[in-house]
Each structure stands twice: as structure tokens, then as C-alpha cells.
Motif scaffolding. Structure first.
Motif, PDB file in Angstrom:
ATOM      1  N   PRO A 183     -24.341 -27.638 -19.767  1.00  0.00           N
ATOM      2  CA  PRO A 183     -23.198 -27.346 -20.647  1.00  0.00           C
ATOM      3  C   PRO A 183     -22.228 -26.374 -19.962  1.00  0.00           C
ATOM      4  O   PRO A 183     -22.660 -25.408 -19.320  1.00  0.00           O
ATOM      5  CB  PRO A 183     -23.851 -26.700 -21.874  1.00  0.00           C
ATOM      6  N   ARG A 184     -20.920 -26.667 -20.080  1.00  0.00           N
ATOM      7  CA  ARG A 184     -19.898 -25.831 -19.447  1.00  0.00           C
ATOM      8  C   ARG A 184     -19.057 -25.141 -20.518  1.00  0.00           C
ATOM      9  O   ARG A 184     -18.754 -25.720 -21.552  1.00  0.00           O
ATOM     10  CB  ARG A 184     -18.948 -26.661 -18.591  1.00  0.00           C
ATOM     11  N   ARG A 185     -18.636 -23.934 -20.212  1.00  0.00           N
ATOM     12  CA  ARG A 185     -17.689 -23.230 -21.066  1.00  0.00           C
ATOM     13  C   ARG A 185     -16.539 -22.748 -20.169  1.00  0.00           C
ATOM     14  O   ARG A 185     -16.746 -21.959 -19.243  1.00  0.00           O
ATOM     15  CB  ARG A 185     -18.337 -22.031 -21.762  1.00  0.00           C
ATOM     16  N   MET A 186     -15.339 -23.258 -20.458  1.00  0.00           N
ATOM     17  CA  MET A 186     -14.154 -22.846 -19.713  1.00  0.00           C
ATOM     18  C   MET A 186     -13.579 -21.602 -20.380  1.00  0.00           C
ATOM     19  O   MET A 186     -13.050 -21.659 -21.488  1.00  0.00           O
ATOM     20  CB  MET A 186     -13.114 -23.971 -19.690  1.00  0.00           C
ATOM     21  N   ILE A 187     -13.689 -20.479 -19.693  1.00  0.00           N
ATOM     22  CA  ILE A 187     -13.290 -19.198 -20.270  1.00  0.00           C
ATOM     23  C   ILE A 187     -11.805 -18.951 -20.014  1.00  0.00           C
ATOM     24  O   ILE A 187     -11.305 -19.154 -18.905  1.00  0.00           O
ATOM     25  CB  ILE A 187     -14.139 -18.052 -19.685  1.00  0.00           C
ATOM     26  N   GLU A 188     -11.116 -18.501 -21.036  1.00  0.00           N
ATOM     27  CA  GLU A 188      -9.682 -18.238 -20.929  1.00  0.00           C
ATOM     28  C   GLU A 188      -9.412 -17.120 -19.920  1.00  0.00           C
ATOM     29  O   GLU A 188     -10.271 -16.275 -19.650  1.00  0.00           O
ATOM     30  CB  GLU A 188      -9.119 -17.840 -22.294  1.00  0.00           C
ATOM     31  N   THR A 189      -8.179 -17.119 -19.419  1.00  0.00           N
ATOM     32  CA  THR A 189      -7.752 -16.076 -18.486  1.00  0.00           C
ATOM     33  C   THR A 189      -6.588 -15.296 -19.093  1.00  0.00           C
ATOM     34  O   THR A 189      -5.904 -15.778 -20.003  1.00  0.00           O
ATOM     35  CB  THR A 189      -7.325 -16.673 -17.132  1.00  0.00           C
ATOM     36  N   ASP A 190      -6.352 -14.104 -18.558  1.00  0.00           N
ATOM     37  CA  ASP A 190      -5.268 -13.276 -19.062  1.00  0.00           C
ATOM     38  C   ASP A 190      -3.968 -13.580 -18.316  1.00  0.00           C
ATOM     39  O   ASP A 190      -3.895 -14.539 -17.533  1.00  0.00           O
ATOM     40  CB  ASP A 190      -5.633 -11.792 -18.971  1.00  0.00           C
ATOM     41  N   ALA A 191      -2.952 -12.766 -18.542  1.00  0.00           N
ATOM     42  CA  ALA A 191      -1.638 -13.006 -17.945  1.00  0.00           C
ATOM     43  C   ALA A 191      -1.665 -12.905 -16.428  1.00  0.00           C
ATOM     44  O   ALA A 191      -0.783 -13.447 -15.754  1.00  0.00           O
ATOM     45  CB  ALA A 191      -0.619 -12.022 -18.527  1.00  0.00           C
ATOM     46  N   ARG A 202      -4.204 -14.073 -14.686  1.00  0.00           N
ATOM     47  CA  ARG A 202      -5.085 -15.170 -14.295  1.00  0.00           C
ATOM     48  C   ARG A 202      -6.495 -14.690 -13.958  1.00  0.00           C
ATOM     49  O   ARG A 202      -7.171 -15.219 -13.084  1.00  0.00           O
ATOM     50  CB  ARG A 202      -4.487 -15.949 -13.123  1.00  0.00           C
ATOM     51  N   ARG A 203      -6.936 -13.673 -14.682  1.00  0.00           N
ATOM     52  CA  ARG A 203      -8.288 -13.138 -14.542  1.00  0.00           C
ATOM     53  C   ARG A 203      -9.113 -13.549 -15.759  1.00  0.00           C
ATOM     54  O   ARG A 203      -8.584 -13.690 -16.863  1.00  0.00           O
ATOM     55  CB  ARG A 203      -8.252 -11.612 -14.474  1.00  0.00           C
ATOM     56  N   MET A 204     -10.402 -13.694 -15.570  1.00  0.00           N
ATOM     57  CA  MET A 204     -11.279 -14.054 -16.685  1.00  0.00           C
ATOM     58  C   MET A 204     -11.165 -13.033 -17.809  1.00  0.00           C
ATOM     59  O   MET A 204     -11.214 -11.819 -17.556  1.00  0.00           O
ATOM     60  CB  MET A 204     -12.735 -14.149 -16.200  1.00  0.00           C
ATOM     61  N   SER A 205     -11.036 -13.525 -19.032  1.00  0.00           N
ATOM     62  CA  SER A 205     -10.997 -12.652 -20.205  1.00  0.00           C
ATOM     63  C   SER A 205     -12.422 -12.264 -20.595  1.00  0.00           C
ATOM     64  O   SER A 205     -13.228 -13.142 -20.943  1.00  0.00           O
ATOM     65  CB  SER A 205     -10.302 -13.362 -21.364  1.00  0.00           C
ATOM     66  N   VAL A 206     -12.724 -10.986 -20.545  1.00  0.00           N
ATOM     67  CA  VAL A 206     -14.065 -10.528 -20.904  1.00  0.00           C
ATOM     68  C   VAL A 206     -14.337 -10.791 -22.383  1.00  0.00           C
ATOM     69  O   VAL A 206     -15.446 -11.175 -22.774  1.00  0.00           O
ATOM     70  CB  VAL A 206     -14.220  -9.032 -20.578  1.00  0.00           C
ATOM     71  N   GLU A 207     -13.322 -10.609 -23.231  1.00  0.00           N
ATOM     72  CA  GLU A 207     -13.503 -10.851 -24.657  1.00  0.00           C
ATOM     73  C   GLU A 207     -13.794 -12.327 -24.928  1.00  0.00           C
ATOM     74  O   GLU A 207     -14.666 -12.661 -25.739  1.00  0.00           O
ATOM     75  CB  GLU A 207     -12.261 -10.400 -25.430  1.00  0.00           C
ATOM     76  N   ALA A 208     -13.078 -13.221 -24.230  1.00  0.00           N
ATOM     77  CA  ALA A 208     -13.340 -14.657 -24.410  1.00  0.00           C
ATOM     78  C   ALA A 208     -14.733 -15.016 -23.909  1.00  0.00           C
ATOM     79  O   ALA A 208     -15.429 -15.847 -24.514  1.00  0.00           O
ATOM     80  CB  ALA A 208     -12.288 -15.473 -23.665  1.00  0.00           C
ATOM     81  N   LEU A 209     -15.170 -14.398 -22.833  1.00  0.00           N
ATOM     82  CA  LEU A 209     -16.526 -14.646 -22.326  1.00  0.00           C
ATOM     83  C   LEU A 209     -17.555 -14.151 -23.341  1.00  0.00           C
ATOM     84  O   LEU A 209     -18.539 -14.857 -23.633  1.00  0.00           O
ATOM     85  CB  LEU A 209     -16.717 -13.941 -20.984  1.00  0.00           C
ATOM     86  N   ARG A 210     -17.337 -12.962 -23.882  1.00  0.00           N
ATOM     87  CA  ARG A 210     -18.277 -12.425 -24.873  1.00  0.00           C
ATOM     88  C   ARG A 210     -18.395 -13.355 -26.072  1.00  0.00           C
ATOM     89  O   ARG A 210     -19.503 -13.652 -26.539  1.00  0.00           O
ATOM     90  CB  ARG A 210     -17.811 -11.038 -25.322  1.00  0.00           C
ATOM     91  N   GLN A 211     -17.277 -13.822 -26.562  1.00  0.00           N
ATOM     92  CA  GLN A 211     -17.303 -14.712 -27.724  1.00  0.00           C
ATOM     93  C   GLN A 211     -18.030 -16.022 -27.410  1.00  0.00           C
ATOM     94  O   GLN A 211     -18.801 -16.526 -28.233  1.00  0.00           O
ATOM     95  CB  GLN A 211     -15.879 -14.994 -28.188  1.00  0.00           C
ATOM     96  N   ALA A 212     -17.803 -16.574 -26.221  1.00  0.00           N
ATOM     97  CA  ALA A 212     -18.460 -17.828 -25.849  1.00  0.00           C
ATOM     98  C   ALA A 212     -19.971 -17.651 -25.768  1.00  0.00           C
ATOM     99  O   ALA A 212     -20.744 -18.504 -26.235  1.00  0.00           O
ATOM    100  CB  ALA A 212     -17.898 -18.330 -24.525  1.00  0.00           C
TER     101      ALA A 212
END
Length: 478
Positions: free
Chosen positions: A200-208, A210-220
Motif C-alpha cells: 500500500p502506498r500513501r502519497m504525502i503532500e508537500t509544502d510550498a 516542495r518538502r514533505m508535510s510532517v502534518e500530512a504524514l502524521r495524519q496518514a
């Protein structure tokens, strides 16, 4: 009846005598000298129709050809056409280097032809590889428990890391993988080869930036845990290929430690900037990764074919790759560290450690630190100069040494204009930049990483960009 004398006579060209060696050495020396002396003015890119016109010269002759004729073909049809990654004006993709010291190292390694994978066969070669790997681990901030191995590049290094992560944390499969859209495509290939293509893959959002969003990773991660899934692998970047962005590694490491997730950091391009003080500040947290990929053929300017993988708990590398066979030498191993063949997938391998060991011995670490500091400063200079020019969107400030930018024309299709701008630069050939698409928009990429690239080359690039834009706009007005 076999005529052994005749066979020996006909095979004699394989062992040139002293005079023939001296002539070949002199021809090769002149060839290399002419190439290096021509680099300052040679194009960074040259289309090569002569390669097709003279294709027959690449065919294998029954009887040997004269060395001067063969090296002339190499000069005209190998060295000249295509990309010249050794050029100070090659800023496309992620440049390779081509240190002269490393070319000498390859000559020494290929002449002695030591079997460097196995300590009993070549204890000195294995010692040098272990010393080089230990130095790389120290440069990355890893503890003494770490181990690693040199390999052909980032792709094989990534595969090696994925196999170790699989064996350590995902033996039964089903673990979830987390990455961003800027993760290098070799990760997908490695997952497939390692039998985790269906993970299973989770594509984590990036910020302005273009870095991985820690909050989006935490939620995933929390969503997957709530659904009874098991988070397995987070792939973070210490310098993405597209934009050179560095993910917030320390915060990502905190999340991974909290949930027992394997953290893999792709530092193939950017990880070794940690050698200089500026890079250390940018790459904080990289040393906490469970596995790390580095490419000395990028950020240490070595010839292509020199990658490395490091694992924080080195015992896991040995557990995944150690093997033996009855036919191998059984003599006791010298006390020089492990056999590289027990730490990675390769058995027969080039003695590539000499490519890094020799320049470090001859030039010293300080020279590499200075060059890396210079590349970071040059990227900031390019970004600052583009910021001052009308019409240019310089993109976010660079984390490392890649600047992704574009031109915004006052009218017309911006993507089309940037496609034409990139094509014009590449057709001219003096500079070579590459391009990428981000959210559908075309960006030009200047990857500043050659040890030969200095401030005059960056300033010349800016002048060339302005001239190319003016020429395109004049054409459209005509």
C-alpha cells in the motif's frame, strides 16, 4: 593435434610488450590532456551525427587496429557528442564529476584487478573499502554501529536498503509505504524487485517549498493505524532530484521513532553536503535514518558508477546479504573488517573504493568541503540574480544547489515559452540545463554540482538566459 605455440603467438596482442605499452600510455596521456585542456571552451552538449556516420568504426575487427586510429574515434564519436558532464557549464540532471585522481585510481584498480569483494582474496582492497565506508558513515553522522557498502549507484543502493528494511520490518508483507511525488523513481523499482510492488502506498503532500508535510504524514499514519494497517516504510529526501528540496528530516524521524517505522533517507544527491557546515544545518536529522543512500559520483565528483548505502544497525546488512560457498577461499580473514560481498548483493565487482580513497588522500577532505560550500553559495547567487530580473520566477530559495525556475512572458502560453527557452539553450550547447514539470508547469533546472563550476559560469548562465529570452521575444514579435 593442438599447436600451442601457434595459439600463443596469435594471442600475443593481449599482452603488449614494454614498447607497445609506452606508446599506448603516451597516446592515452595526450588524449586525456587534450580533452581536459579543451573543457573550458567545449560545449556542454553537442548533437552527434558523426556517431551514426562512423558507426562501422565501432564494430569489432578480426585483427587489431592501430591505437591512434582507435583513440581518434573515441575522441570524435564518444568524448565529443552528447552531454559533457565534465564541463563546468553542465548543469543538467544531477551532474557527475570525473575527478582526474579517480581516473588514475581506476587505472590502478583495473591493472591489479583485485577481487575486492572478499577479504581473503584482497585484504588491502577490502580494508580501503571499509575505511571509505566508515568515513562516509562518519560524514553522515552515523554511529559506530553502522555499516555500509559501495555499489554502482543510487538505484542499487536503494534496492539494498529496501531489502534490509523488508527483512527487518516487513517479512510477511502488507506494510504501508509513505513518500512524496518528488521521491525518486528508483524507489518504485526497488519495491518491485524486492517483492513489495503491491505494498500500500500513501502519497504525502508537500509544502510550498516542495518538502514533505510532517502534518500530512502524521495524519496518514494515524489513519492507517486506525484501519488496522501497519506503517512500514517512510522514504524522505535529503535533496530531491527535481528541485533539491530537503524534507524536514528531524521531525519525520520523530514520527517514525514514535511508531516503529523504518525511515529511509534518499541522500543520493544531497546527503554529502553534510560535509560542510552549511550543509550540516540544512540536513539536521539525516543521521537518524535507519538507512541512507549516498552517491559519491554526484556530491563528491567521482566518475559514474559510485554509490553507497549505509544502515544504522550494520548487523541487518549482514543478515540480509551474507552468503558463502564451498568453492571460495576458506583461509582466515585478516582483521580489516567485513567482506563487502557480505553486505550487499554484488559478488564480482569493481574495486570502486579506490576512486574515493585516492582523491581524499591526494587532495584532502578540506578541498571537498570548500567545493561543496561553493556550490551552495553559487545556487544562492543564481537564485538572487534571477530574482532581480523582470519576468523570471526564480522559484523557492534553494535548499541545496538545484534552482528550479521559469520565465513568465507577459502574454502567451508560459509553458510553451519555457519549452522553447530550454530547447534554445540546449541547441546552443554552451550550457546544458534540464527541465521538469511541477503541477503541470514546466520549470528549467540548474543543478550546480561540478567541482569545475565557479562564479563566472553562473554569471555567464544568467547572461545567456537573458539573451535567449530576448531573442525568443524578438522572434515572436517579428
Amino acid at each position: 593435434m593442438t599447436d600451442f605455440e601457434d595459439l600463443t603467438r596469435r594471442a600475443a596482442p593481449l599482452e603488449p610488450d614494454a614498447a607497445a605499452r609506452d606508446r599506448l600510455f603516451e597516446l592515452a596521456r595526450s588524449h586525456v590532456a587534450a580533452f581536459l585542456e579543451g573543457l573550458p571552451d567545449a560545449p556542454a552538449f553537442l548533437a552527434g551525427p558523426q556517431v551514426l556516420v562512423r558507426r562501422h568504426e565501432a564494430d569489432m575487427p578480426e585483427a587489431g587496429r592501430d591505437a591512434a586510429e582507435v583513440l581518434a574515434y573515441v575522441r570524435d564519436c564518444v568524448d565529443a557528442p552528447g552531454l559533457t558532464a565534465a564541463s563546468p557549464r553542465f548543469m543538467g540532471y544531477i551532474p557527475g564529476g570525473g575527478l582526474f585522481h579517480s581516473a588514475i585510481a581506476d587505472l590502478l584498480a583495473a591493472t591489479a584487478n583485485k577481487y575486492s569483494a572478499y577479504v581473503p582474496a584482497a585484504p588491502g582492497a577490502a580494508l580501503i573499502e571499509n575505511v571509505v565506508v566508515s568515513w562516509l558513515a562518519g560524514a553522515a553522522g552515523y554511529p559506530d554501529t553502522a555499516a555500509g557498502v559501495l555499489c554502482s549507484g543510487g538505484s542499487l543502493a536503494t534496492l539494498t536498503a529496501v531489502v534490509v528494511a523488508r527483512d527487518a520490518r516487513d517479512k510477511a508483507g502488507g506494510g504501508v509505504v509513505y513518500a512524496t511525488r518528488f521521491t525518486h523513481h528508483c524507489v518504485e523499482k526497488a519495491l518491485h524487485i524486492a517483492g513489495r510492488g503491491a505494498a500500500p502506498r500513501r502519497m504525502i503532500e508537500t509544502d510550498a517549498r516542495r518538502r514533505m508535510s510532517v502534518e500530512a504524514l502524521r495524519q496518514a499514519i494515524e489513519r492507517d493505524l486506525a484501519e488496522g494497517l501497519r506503517p512500514w516504510l517512510v522514504v524522505a529526501s535529503a535533496g530531491t532530484t527535481d528541485t533539491g528540496s530537503v524534507d524536514p528530516l528531524d521531525a519525520i524521524a520523530d514520527l517514525c521513532a514514535r511508531h516503529g517505522i523504518w525511515l529511509h533517507v534518499d541522500g543520493a544527491y544531497g546527503g554529502l553536503f553534510r560535509l560542510c557546515p552549511e550543509g550540516q544545518a540544512i540536513l539536521t536529522g539525516m543521521e537518524r535514518a535507519d538507512s541512507l543512500v549516498l552517491d559519491p559520483h554526484k556530491t563528491l565528483f567521482l566518475p559514474y558508477g559510485t554509490g553507497a548505502v549505509l544502515v544504522r544497525d550494520g548487523r541487518l546488512l549482514h543478515a540480509s546479504f551474507s552468503a558463502s560457498a564451498a568453492y571460495m577461499m576458506q583461509s582466515s580473514e585478516a582483521d580489516v573488517g567485513p567482506s563487502p560481498s557480505d553486505l550487499g548483493p554484488e559478488l564480482t565487482r569493481h574495486f570502486r573504493a579506490l576512486r574515493l580513497w585516492l582523491p581524499l588522500q591526494l587532495a584532502g577532505v578540506a578541498a571537498f568541503r570548500a567545493a561543496l560550500t561553493e556550490k551552495l553559495a553559487l545556487a544562492r547567487r543564481l537564485h538572487a540574480r534571477l530574482s532581480e530580473l523582470d519576468g523570471f520566477d526564480p522559484g523557492p530559495p534553494p535548499d541545496l544547489s538545484v534552482v528550479a525556475f521559469r520565465y513568465r512572458p507577459s502574454s502567451g502560453d508560459a509553458n510553451r515559452f519555457n519549452e522553447e527557452l530550454l530547447a534554445k539553450l540546449q541547441d546552443d550547447g554552451r550550457f546544458f540545463l534540464s527541465g521538469t514539470r511541477i503541477d503541470g508547469d514546466l520549470y528549467l533546472r540548474a543543478a550546480i554540482l561540478s567541482f569545475r563550476t565557479h562564479v563566472q559560469h553562473v554569471d555567464e548562465l544568467v547572461d545567456g538566459l537573458v539573451q535567449s529570452v530576448d531573442a525568443l521575444q524578438a522572434t515572436k514579435r517579428a
